[in-house]
Motif scaffolding. Sequence first.
Motif, PDB file in Angstrom:
ATOM      1  N   VAL A 294       0.875  -1.170   0.000  1.00  0.00           N
ATOM      2  CA  VAL A 294       0.000   0.000   0.000  1.00  0.00           C
ATOM      3  C   VAL A 294       0.911   1.218   0.000  1.00  0.00           C
ATOM      4  CG1 VAL A 294      -1.769   1.287   1.247  1.00  0.00           C
ATOM      5  CG2 VAL A 294      -1.848  -1.212   1.204  1.00  0.00           C
ATOM      6  N   PHE A 295       0.678   2.120  -0.939  1.00  0.00           N
ATOM      7  CA  PHE A 295       1.586   3.235  -1.148  1.00  0.00           C
ATOM      8  C   PHE A 295       0.888   4.587  -0.971  1.00  0.00           C
ATOM      9  CE2 PHE A 295       2.852  -0.409  -3.673  1.00  0.00           C
ATOM     10  CZ  PHE A 295       4.136  -0.616  -3.183  1.00  0.00           C
ATOM     11  N   PHE A 296       1.673   5.563  -0.543  1.00  0.00           N
ATOM     12  CA  PHE A 296       1.227   6.945  -0.391  1.00  0.00           C
ATOM     13  C   PHE A 296       1.954   7.781  -1.435  1.00  0.00           C
ATOM     14  CE2 PHE A 296       0.161   5.155   3.598  1.00  0.00           C
ATOM     15  CZ  PHE A 296      -0.688   6.004   4.286  1.00  0.00           C
ATOM     16  N   THR A 297       1.226   8.608  -2.185  1.00  0.00           N
ATOM     17  CA  THR A 297       1.883   9.530  -3.098  1.00  0.00           C
ATOM     18  C   THR A 297       2.399  10.731  -2.304  1.00  0.00           C
ATOM     19  OG1 THR A 297      -0.129  10.792  -3.540  1.00  0.00           O
ATOM     20  CG2 THR A 297       0.313   8.871  -4.966  1.00  0.00           C
ATOM     21  N   GLN A 298       3.270  11.498  -2.908  1.00  0.00           N
ATOM     22  CA  GLN A 298       3.776  12.696  -2.244  1.00  0.00           C
ATOM     23  C   GLN A 298       2.633  13.667  -1.951  1.00  0.00           C
ATOM     24  OE1 GLN A 298       6.880  13.034  -1.051  1.00  0.00           O
ATOM     25  NE2 GLN A 298       6.180  14.909  -0.084  1.00  0.00           N
ATOM     26  N   HIS A 299       1.689  13.749  -2.868  1.00  0.00           N
ATOM     27  CA  HIS A 299       0.529  14.629  -2.673  1.00  0.00           C
ATOM     28  C   HIS A 299      -0.243  14.228  -1.413  1.00  0.00           C
ATOM     29  CE1 HIS A 299      -3.090  16.957  -3.459  1.00  0.00           C
ATOM     30  NE2 HIS A 299      -3.780  15.844  -3.275  1.00  0.00           N
ATOM     31  N   VAL A 300      -0.505  12.952  -1.256  1.00  0.00           N
ATOM     32  CA  VAL A 300      -1.251  12.476  -0.083  1.00  0.00           C
ATOM     33  C   VAL A 300      -0.448  12.715   1.194  1.00  0.00           C
ATOM     34  CG1 VAL A 300      -2.208  10.425   1.031  1.00  0.00           C
ATOM     35  CG2 VAL A 300      -2.554  10.800  -1.400  1.00  0.00           C
ATOM     36  N   ILE A 301       0.823  12.505   1.137  1.00  0.00           N
ATOM     37  CA  ILE A 301       1.676  12.745   2.312  1.00  0.00           C
ATOM     38  C   ILE A 301       1.559  14.203   2.752  1.00  0.00           C
ATOM     39  CG2 ILE A 301       4.072  12.868   3.101  1.00  0.00           C
ATOM     40  CD1 ILE A 301       4.571  10.366   1.289  1.00  0.00           C
ATOM     41  N   GLU A 302       1.613  15.126   1.798  1.00  0.00           N
ATOM     42  CA  GLU A 302       1.501  16.555   2.131  1.00  0.00           C
ATOM     43  C   GLU A 302       0.126  16.892   2.690  1.00  0.00           C
ATOM     44  OE1 GLU A 302       3.917  18.843   2.215  1.00  0.00           O
ATOM     45  OE2 GLU A 302       5.253  17.184   1.708  1.00  0.00           O
ATOM     46  N   ARG A 303      -0.928  16.372   2.061  1.00  0.00           N
ATOM     47  CA  ARG A 303      -2.287  16.649   2.556  1.00  0.00           C
ATOM     48  C   ARG A 303      -2.492  16.078   3.954  1.00  0.00           C
ATOM     49  NH1 ARG A 303      -4.947  20.540   0.911  1.00  0.00           N
ATOM     50  NH2 ARG A 303      -6.954  19.493   0.988  1.00  0.00           N
TER      51      ARG A 303
ATOM     52  N   ILE B 154      -3.136   5.044  -1.527  1.00  0.00           N
ATOM     53  CA  ILE B 154      -3.993   5.937  -0.763  1.00  0.00           C
ATOM     54  C   ILE B 154      -4.194   7.182  -1.612  1.00  0.00           C
ATOM     55  CG2 ILE B 154      -4.274   7.220   1.382  1.00  0.00           C
ATOM     56  CD1 ILE B 154      -4.213   4.101   1.669  1.00  0.00           C
ATOM     57  N   VAL B 155      -5.436   7.477  -1.931  1.00  0.00           N
ATOM     58  CA  VAL B 155      -5.761   8.630  -2.762  1.00  0.00           C
ATOM     59  C   VAL B 155      -5.863   9.878  -1.895  1.00  0.00           C
ATOM     60  CG1 VAL B 155      -7.484   9.628  -4.323  1.00  0.00           C
ATOM     61  CG2 VAL B 155      -6.914   7.189  -4.463  1.00  0.00           C
ATOM     62  N   THR B 156      -6.574   9.756  -0.773  1.00  0.00           N
ATOM     63  CA  THR B 156      -6.672  10.858   0.175  1.00  0.00           C
ATOM     64  C   THR B 156      -7.183  10.324   1.502  1.00  0.00           C
ATOM     65  OG1 THR B 156      -7.388  13.162   0.445  1.00  0.00           O
ATOM     66  CG2 THR B 156      -9.038  11.603  -0.343  1.00  0.00           C
ATOM     67  N   ALA B 157      -7.033  11.139   2.527  1.00  0.00           N
ATOM     68  CA  ALA B 157      -7.577  10.834   3.855  1.00  0.00           C
ATOM     69  C   ALA B 157      -7.985  12.165   4.473  1.00  0.00           C
ATOM     70  CB  ALA B 157      -6.534  10.138   4.725  1.00  0.00           C
TER      71      ALA B 157
END
Length: 105
Positions: A15-24, A82-85
């Motif tokens: 399961v991976f997190f994009t940089q965008h999701v990490i920042e959000r 992960i798209v968003t949380a």
Amino acid sequence: MKIEDLRELYEKDVVFFTQHVIERCKQRNIRPMHVRLAVMTGEIIEDYPDDFPTPSCLILGFLSIDVPLHVVVASNGESAKIVTAYYPDKDKWESDMKIRKDGSL
């Protein structure tokens, strides 16, 4: 999409997190362990099988008895992203945090 399959992908560490999701998530004070907890203990409340490029779903989990967390996960069956949380807005969701107040997706 089944929650059990997503949990298995977490167990396999795919399961991976994009940089965008990490920042959000940083902006929203959501840690990766919160996202994992939501997936591992939560339930799928909306399914988006026609999402492009990968089907996705919305999961409702709880960090504690009164702290809900929504997580959008996309999966091709081999891995997940992960798209968003986010913490659901009480003005936009019914009290159970499962149903949108306006009824739309």
